[in-house]
Design a protein around this motif. Structure first.
Motif, PDB file in Angstrom:
ATOM      1  N   PRO A   1      28.823  52.486  50.306  1.00 13.80           N
ATOM      2  CA  PRO A   1      29.297  53.247  49.147  1.00 13.80           C
ATOM      3  C   PRO A   1      29.253  52.396  47.876  1.00 13.80           C
ATOM      4  O   PRO A   1      29.537  51.192  47.910  1.00 13.80           O
ATOM      5  CB  PRO A   1      30.738  53.601  49.525  1.00 13.80           C
ATOM      6  N   GLN A   2      28.900  53.006  46.783  1.00 16.15           N
ATOM      7  CA  GLN A   2      28.788  52.295  45.507  1.00 16.15           C
ATOM      8  C   GLN A   2      30.120  51.707  45.044  1.00 16.15           C
ATOM      9  O   GLN A   2      30.135  50.783  44.243  1.00 16.15           O
ATOM     10  CB  GLN A   2      28.215  53.220  44.423  1.00 16.15           C
ATOM     11  N   SER A   3      31.237  52.219  45.548  1.00 18.78           N
ATOM     12  CA  SER A   3      32.538  51.683  45.147  1.00 18.78           C
ATOM     13  C   SER A   3      32.640  50.193  45.429  1.00 18.78           C
ATOM     14  O   SER A   3      33.269  49.451  44.664  1.00 18.78           O
ATOM     15  CB  SER A   3      33.666  52.434  45.856  1.00 18.78           C
ATOM     16  N   TYR A   4      32.012  49.720  46.490  1.00 16.64           N
ATOM     17  CA  TYR A   4      32.043  48.287  46.792  1.00 16.64           C
ATOM     18  C   TYR A   4      31.303  47.482  45.727  1.00 16.64           C
ATOM     19  O   TYR A   4      31.752  46.408  45.316  1.00 16.64           O
ATOM     20  CB  TYR A   4      31.434  48.009  48.170  1.00 16.64           C
ATOM     21  N   PHE A   5      30.183  47.990  45.289  1.00  9.49           N
ATOM     22  CA  PHE A   5      29.393  47.266  44.289  1.00  9.49           C
ATOM     23  C   PHE A   5      30.057  47.310  42.914  1.00  9.49           C
ATOM     24  O   PHE A   5      30.009  46.336  42.166  1.00  9.49           O
ATOM     25  CB  PHE A   5      27.958  47.802  44.253  1.00  9.49           C
ATOM     26  N   ARG A   6      30.703  48.434  42.591  1.00  3.10           N
ATOM     27  CA  ARG A   6      31.461  48.503  41.334  1.00  3.10           C
ATOM     28  C   ARG A   6      32.616  47.508  41.351  1.00  3.10           C
ATOM     29  O   ARG A   6      32.871  46.808  40.370  1.00  3.10           O
ATOM     30  CB  ARG A   6      31.970  49.923  41.084  1.00  3.10           C
ATOM     31  N   ALA A   7      33.293  47.414  42.487  1.00  4.24           N
ATOM     32  CA  ALA A   7      34.386  46.446  42.611  1.00  4.24           C
ATOM     33  C   ALA A   7      33.858  45.021  42.500  1.00  4.24           C
ATOM     34  O   ALA A   7      34.474  44.172  41.835  1.00  4.24           O
ATOM     35  CB  ALA A   7      35.104  46.635  43.941  1.00  4.24           C
ATOM     36  N   PHE A   8      32.725  44.752  43.110  1.00  2.00           N
ATOM     37  CA  PHE A   8      32.134  43.418  43.027  1.00  2.00           C
ATOM     38  C   PHE A   8      31.835  43.054  41.575  1.00  2.00           C
ATOM     39  O   PHE A   8      32.116  41.930  41.130  1.00  2.00           O
ATOM     40  CB  PHE A   8      30.857  43.340  43.874  1.00  2.00           C
ATOM     41  N   GLU A   9      31.287  44.004  40.820  1.00  2.00           N
ATOM     42  CA  GLU A   9      30.984  43.741  39.406  1.00  2.00           C
ATOM     43  C   GLU A   9      32.258  43.428  38.616  1.00  2.00           C
ATOM     44  O   GLU A   9      32.272  42.546  37.756  1.00  2.00           O
ATOM     45  CB  GLU A   9      30.240  44.926  38.781  1.00  2.00           C
ATOM     46  N   LYS A  10      33.342  44.142  38.892  1.00  2.00           N
ATOM     47  CA  LYS A  10      34.615  43.853  38.227  1.00  2.00           C
ATOM     48  C   LYS A  10      35.096  42.449  38.551  1.00  2.00           C
ATOM     49  O   LYS A  10      35.575  41.721  37.673  1.00  2.00           O
ATOM     50  CB  LYS A  10      35.687  44.866  38.641  1.00  2.00           C
ATOM     51  N   LEU A  11      34.990  42.074  39.818  1.00  2.71           N
ATOM     52  CA  LEU A  11      35.389  40.723  40.216  1.00  2.71           C
ATOM     53  C   LEU A  11      34.556  39.672  39.489  1.00  2.71           C
ATOM     54  O   LEU A  11      35.088  38.656  39.036  1.00  2.71           O
ATOM     55  CB  LEU A  11      35.232  40.542  41.728  1.00  2.71           C
ATOM     56  N   GLN A  12      33.270  39.913  39.375  1.00  2.64           N
ATOM     57  CA  GLN A  12      32.378  38.967  38.712  1.00  2.64           C
ATOM     58  C   GLN A  12      32.745  38.754  37.248  1.00  2.64           C
ATOM     59  O   GLN A  12      32.556  37.669  36.714  1.00  2.64           O
ATOM     60  CB  GLN A  12      30.928  39.445  38.808  1.00  2.64           C
ATOM     61  N   ARG A  13      33.257  39.799  36.608  1.00  4.59           N
ATOM     62  CA  ARG A  13      33.586  39.710  35.177  1.00  4.59           C
ATOM     63  C   ARG A  13      34.944  39.063  34.909  1.00  4.59           C
ATOM     64  O   ARG A  13      35.234  38.704  33.775  1.00  4.59           O
ATOM     65  CB  ARG A  13      33.551  41.098  34.544  1.00  4.59           C
ATOM     66  N   ASP A  14      35.777  38.935  35.911  1.00  8.64           N
ATOM     67  CA  ASP A  14      37.125  38.414  35.714  1.00  8.64           C
ATOM     68  C   ASP A  14      37.149  36.901  35.951  1.00  8.64           C
ATOM     69  O   ASP A  14      36.957  36.448  37.081  1.00  8.64           O
ATOM     70  CB  ASP A  14      38.098  39.110  36.665  1.00  8.64           C
ATOM     71  N   PRO A  15      37.397  36.105  34.908  1.00  3.53           N
ATOM     72  CA  PRO A  15      37.375  34.646  35.079  1.00  3.53           C
ATOM     73  C   PRO A  15      38.524  34.115  35.932  1.00  3.53           C
ATOM     74  O   PRO A  15      38.484  32.964  36.364  1.00  3.53           O
ATOM     75  CB  PRO A  15      37.469  34.127  33.643  1.00  3.53           C
ATOM     76  N   ASN A  16      39.530  34.939  36.192  1.00  4.85           N
ATOM     77  CA  ASN A  16      40.669  34.498  37.000  1.00  4.85           C
ATOM     78  C   ASN A  16      40.547  34.880  38.478  1.00  4.85           C
ATOM     79  O   ASN A  16      41.488  34.685  39.239  1.00  4.85           O
ATOM     80  CB  ASN A  16      41.973  35.066  36.431  1.00  4.85           C
ATOM     81  N   ILE A  17      39.404  35.429  38.852  1.00  6.30           N
ATOM     82  CA  ILE A  17      39.179  35.792  40.248  1.00  6.30           C
ATOM     83  C   ILE A  17      37.884  35.151  40.721  1.00  6.30           C
ATOM     84  O   ILE A  17      36.854  35.242  40.062  1.00  6.30           O
ATOM     85  CB  ILE A  17      39.106  37.320  40.440  1.00  6.30           C
ATOM     86  N   VAL A  18      37.980  34.506  41.882  1.00  7.70           N
ATOM     87  CA  VAL A  18      36.813  33.873  42.479  1.00  7.70           C
ATOM     88  C   VAL A  18      36.640  34.445  43.885  1.00  7.70           C
ATOM     89  O   VAL A  18      37.523  34.292  44.731  1.00  7.70           O
ATOM     90  CB  VAL A  18      36.991  32.337  42.569  1.00  7.70           C
ATOM     91  N   LEU A  19      35.541  35.120  44.113  1.00  8.68           N
ATOM     92  CA  LEU A  19      35.191  35.618  45.444  1.00  8.68           C
ATOM     93  C   LEU A  19      34.116  34.689  45.977  1.00  8.68           C
ATOM     94  O   LEU A  19      33.064  34.521  45.346  1.00  8.68           O
ATOM     95  CB  LEU A  19      34.672  37.054  45.364  1.00  8.68           C
ATOM     96  N   VAL A  20      34.411  34.048  47.110  1.00 10.71           N
ATOM     97  CA  VAL A  20      33.469  33.081  47.666  1.00 10.71           C
ATOM     98  C   VAL A  20      33.119  33.451  49.092  1.00 10.71           C
ATOM     99  O   VAL A  20      33.851  34.176  49.764  1.00 10.71           O
ATOM    100  CB  VAL A  20      34.026  31.637  47.623  1.00 10.71           C
ATOM    101  N   VAL A  21      31.981  32.923  49.528  1.00  6.35           N
ATOM    102  CA  VAL A  21      31.583  33.028  50.926  1.00  6.35           C
ATOM    103  C   VAL A  21      31.372  31.623  51.466  1.00  6.35           C
ATOM    104  O   VAL A  21      31.129  30.678  50.714  1.00  6.35           O
ATOM    105  CB  VAL A  21      30.292  33.870  51.114  1.00  6.35           C
TER     106      VAL A  21
END
Length: 156
Positions: free
Chosen positions: A41-61
């Protein structure tokens, strides 16, 4: 299983979203919340884009030596006025691929998050885990975390 001596922790990329969602869903609590479909679902990719734009959130693998994604976590830096204006780190969504559990990957990821939070001048690191996850609670206590709060949730 043998220990994975070294993993590489890197920022998540768009192409990692499916693997991350798969790890979130591979869990008794996460399974009912996630939608594993092809395409995702596109909702996951929209959420990922929001995370990418927020300098206070780091999503790592976490990648193993062969470049396979074997874990993930999200670190949120929360600025605040309390504790003399201290920021705090919040670790969320720690997951390790089921085939790689009990090999030290989660420990390495959490240790990375603690170091990253200190680097970003946080005065403490917190995390939440569901009350039913007793193995996770023991894991976090082994890493030095102490029970300190009563959590509450309001779902919409």
């Amino acid at each position: 299983m043998s220990a994975i001596s070294e993993i590489t922790i890197r920022p998540a990329r768009r192409e990692d979203v499916g693997v991350i969602v798969g790890m979130l869903a591979d869990d008794p609590l996460g399974g009912p919340r996630e939608r594993i479909e092809n395409p995702l679902p596109q909702s996951y990719f929209r959420a990922f884009e929001k995370l990418q734009r927020d300098p206070n959130i780091v999503l790592v693998v976490a990648e193993d030596g062969e470049g396979a994604v074997v874990g993930c976590l999200q670190l949120c830096i929360l600025p605040g006025l309390s504790s003399q204006g201290a920021s705090r780190g919040l670790i969320e969504d720690v997951r390790v691929a089921s085939r790689c559990r009990s090999r030290g990957i989660g420990e390495q990821m959490v240790q990375w998050a603690v170091v990253e939070a200190r680097t970003r001048e946080c005065k403490l690191v917190e995390l939440l885990t569901h009350h039913s996850r007793v193995d996770a609670q023991r894991f976090y206590e082994r890493l030095g975390f102490a029970r300190s709060h009563v959590g509450m949730t309001l779902r919409f």
